[in-house]
Design a protein around this motif. Sequence first.
Motif, PDB file in Angstrom:
ATOM      1  N   THR A  31       0.618  -1.245  -0.076  1.00 13.85           N
ATOM      2  CA  THR A  31       0.102  -0.103  -0.069  1.00 13.85           C
ATOM      3  C   THR A  31       0.838   1.293   0.054  1.00 13.85           C
ATOM      4  N   ALA A  32       2.200   1.045  -0.703  1.00 14.43           N
ATOM      5  CA  ALA A  32       3.078   2.243  -0.681  1.00 14.43           C
ATOM      6  C   ALA A  32       1.977   3.498  -1.496  1.00 14.43           C
ATOM      7  N   THR A  33       2.499   4.603  -1.099  1.00 16.94           N
ATOM      8  CA  THR A  33       1.704   5.922  -1.778  1.00 16.94           C
ATOM      9  C   THR A  33       2.538   6.062  -2.838  1.00 16.94           C
ATOM     10  N   VAL A  34       1.844   6.287  -4.204  1.00 18.10           N
ATOM     11  CA  VAL A  34       2.460   6.500  -5.463  1.00 18.10           C
ATOM     12  C   VAL A  34       1.671   7.505  -6.033  1.00 18.10           C
ATOM     13  N   ARG A  35       2.587   8.271  -6.937  1.00  9.59           N
ATOM     14  CA  ARG A  35       1.843   9.684  -7.392  1.00  9.59           C
ATOM     15  C   ARG A  35       2.691   9.762  -8.779  1.00  9.59           C
ATOM     16  N   ARG A  36       2.173  10.897  -9.541  1.00 13.11           N
ATOM     17  CA  ARG A  36       2.780  11.247 -10.624  1.00 13.11           C
ATOM     18  C   ARG A  36       4.433  11.340 -10.404  1.00 13.11           C
ATOM     19  N   GLY A  37       5.089  10.688 -11.276  1.00 15.05           N
ATOM     20  CA  GLY A  37       6.540  10.461 -11.380  1.00 15.05           C
ATOM     21  C   GLY A  37       7.023   9.342 -10.707  1.00 15.05           C
ATOM     22  N   SER A  38       6.014   8.417 -10.171  1.00 17.43           N
ATOM     23  CA  SER A  38       6.482   7.094  -9.536  1.00 17.43           C
ATOM     24  C   SER A  38       6.559   6.136 -10.514  1.00 17.43           C
ATOM     25  N   LYS A  39       7.315   5.172 -10.336  1.00 20.80           N
ATOM     26  CA  LYS A  39       7.648   4.211 -11.315  1.00 20.80           C
ATOM     27  C   LYS A  39       7.596   2.845 -10.439  1.00 20.80           C
ATOM     28  N   GLY A  40       7.283   1.799 -11.298  1.00 21.50           N
ATOM     29  CA  GLY A  40       7.805   0.337 -10.847  1.00 21.50           C
ATOM     30  C   GLY A  40       6.368  -0.443 -10.805  1.00 21.50           C
ATOM     31  N   ASP A  41       6.493  -1.506  -9.952  1.00 20.82           N
ATOM     32  CA  ASP A  41       5.464  -2.471  -9.878  1.00 20.82           C
ATOM     33  C   ASP A  41       4.274  -1.885  -9.076  1.00 20.82           C
ATOM     34  N   ALA A  42       4.300  -1.250  -8.257  1.00 23.18           N
ATOM     35  CA  ALA A  42       3.118  -0.555  -7.642  1.00 23.18           C
ATOM     36  C   ALA A  42       2.315   0.355  -8.417  1.00 23.18           C
ATOM     37  N   VAL A  43       3.166   1.065  -9.272  1.00 28.01           N
ATOM     38  CA  VAL A  43       2.158   1.809 -10.730  1.00 28.01           C
ATOM     39  C   VAL A  43       1.645   0.644 -11.490  1.00 28.01           C
ATOM     40  N   ARG A  44       2.361  -0.185 -11.840  1.00 30.98           N
ATOM     41  CA  ARG A  44       1.629  -1.321 -12.751  1.00 30.98           C
ATOM     42  C   ARG A  44       0.291  -1.678 -11.949  1.00 30.98           C
ATOM     43  N   GLU A  45       0.452  -2.089 -10.770  1.00 31.33           N
ATOM     44  CA  GLU A  45      -0.793  -2.812  -9.993  1.00 31.33           C
ATOM     45  C   GLU A  45      -1.704  -1.452 -10.117  1.00 31.33           C
ATOM     46  N   VAL A  46      -1.630  -0.337  -9.817  1.00 34.03           N
ATOM     47  CA  VAL A  46      -2.669   0.752  -9.989  1.00 34.03           C
ATOM     48  C   VAL A  46      -3.233   0.840 -11.419  1.00 34.03           C
ATOM     49  N   GLN A  47      -2.140   0.705 -12.426  1.00 35.42           N
ATOM     50  CA  GLN A  47      -2.771   0.839 -13.701  1.00 35.42           C
ATOM     51  C   GLN A  47      -3.594  -0.417 -14.192  1.00 35.42           C
ATOM     52  N   CYS A  48      -3.166  -1.707 -13.783  1.00 33.94           N
ATOM     53  CA  CYS A  48      -3.909  -2.696 -14.150  1.00 33.94           C
ATOM     54  C   CYS A  48      -5.486  -2.759 -13.480  1.00 33.94           C
ATOM     55  N   ILE A  49      -5.415  -2.225 -12.211  1.00 36.46           N
ATOM     56  CA  ILE A  49      -6.639  -2.053 -11.289  1.00 36.46           C
ATOM     57  C   ILE A  49      -7.545  -1.051 -11.957  1.00 36.46           C
ATOM     58  N   ILE A  50      -7.009   0.100 -12.272  1.00 35.90           N
ATOM     59  CA  ILE A  50      -7.832   1.068 -12.986  1.00 35.90           C
ATOM     60  C   ILE A  50      -8.545   0.829 -14.238  1.00 35.90           C
ATOM     61  N   ASN A  51      -7.829  -0.293 -15.103  1.00 30.96           N
ATOM     62  CA  ASN A  51      -8.346  -0.664 -16.165  1.00 30.96           C
ATOM     63  C   ASN A  51      -9.411  -1.797 -15.860  1.00 30.96           C
ATOM     64  N   TYR A  52      -9.312  -2.456 -14.900  1.00 26.72           N
ATOM     65  CA  TYR A  52     -10.558  -3.281 -14.459  1.00 26.72           C
ATOM     66  C   TYR A  52     -11.575  -2.485 -14.175  1.00 26.72           C
ATOM     67  N   TRP A  53     -11.567  -1.611 -13.195  1.00 22.11           N
ATOM     68  CA  TRP A  53     -12.723  -0.630 -12.814  1.00 22.11           C
ATOM     69  C   TRP A  53     -13.425  -0.054 -14.015  1.00 22.11           C
ATOM     70  N   GLN A  54     -12.386   0.204 -14.964  1.00 23.65           N
ATOM     71  CA  GLN A  54     -12.874   1.107 -16.180  1.00 23.65           C
ATOM     72  C   GLN A  54     -13.723   0.144 -17.026  1.00 23.65           C
ATOM     73  N   GLY A  55     -13.491  -1.058 -16.906  1.00 25.53           N
ATOM     74  CA  GLY A  55     -14.008  -2.306 -17.685  1.00 25.53           C
ATOM     75  C   GLY A  55     -13.770  -2.407 -19.055  1.00 25.53           C
ATOM     76  N   ARG A  56     -12.408  -1.785 -19.358  1.00 26.29           N
ATOM     77  CA  ARG A  56     -11.696  -1.735 -20.591  1.00 26.29           C
ATOM     78  C   ARG A  56     -10.198  -1.007 -20.075  1.00 26.29           C
ATOM     79  N   ARG A  57      -9.304  -1.273 -21.295  1.00 22.90           N
ATOM     80  CA  ARG A  57      -7.982  -0.812 -21.076  1.00 22.90           C
ATOM     81  C   ARG A  57      -7.933   0.612 -21.497  1.00 22.90           C
ATOM     82  N   VAL A  58      -7.752   1.452 -20.380  1.00 25.06           N
ATOM     83  CA  VAL A  58      -7.537   2.866 -20.611  1.00 25.06           C
ATOM     84  C   VAL A  58      -6.342   3.265 -20.333  1.00 25.06           C
ATOM     85  N   LEU A  59      -5.293   2.435 -19.706  1.00 29.34           N
ATOM     86  CA  LEU A  59      -4.255   2.798 -19.378  1.00 29.34           C
ATOM     87  C   LEU A  59      -3.189   1.654 -19.784  1.00 29.34           C
TER      88      LEU A  59
END
Length: 117
Positions: free
Chosen positions: A48-76
Amino acid sequence: MTALATTLVMAGGLLAVAPWAAQAAPSAPASAQTEVGVQYYCGWYDGTATVRRGSKGDAVREVQCIINYWQGRRVLTVDGDFGEKTEDWVKEFQRGWGDKDDGIVGPLTWDRMRWGV
């Protein structure tokens, strides 16, 4: 424990032993039924590390993947680079929950993304 939950637990153990396996994470989150509900997890990062603009790595990949899930399509693109587009979609996600839309993924946003609470 359900078969899916058992599989996810075993997969988590594999990732702890073989970090290279994280590179083969799925593009959509798996879900596991737990005593408190359903948790969404893509396989990139389980913290649950805080990530924000400029962050890089696997935590960001997790955010991007889950956002795509919640949007119901690949937006990121799941690239691990928290840029403007990822920030905009995190803000959109936060607004959908009625939260402060600061684009920062901290404890509350992680809970919303993972547990839908």
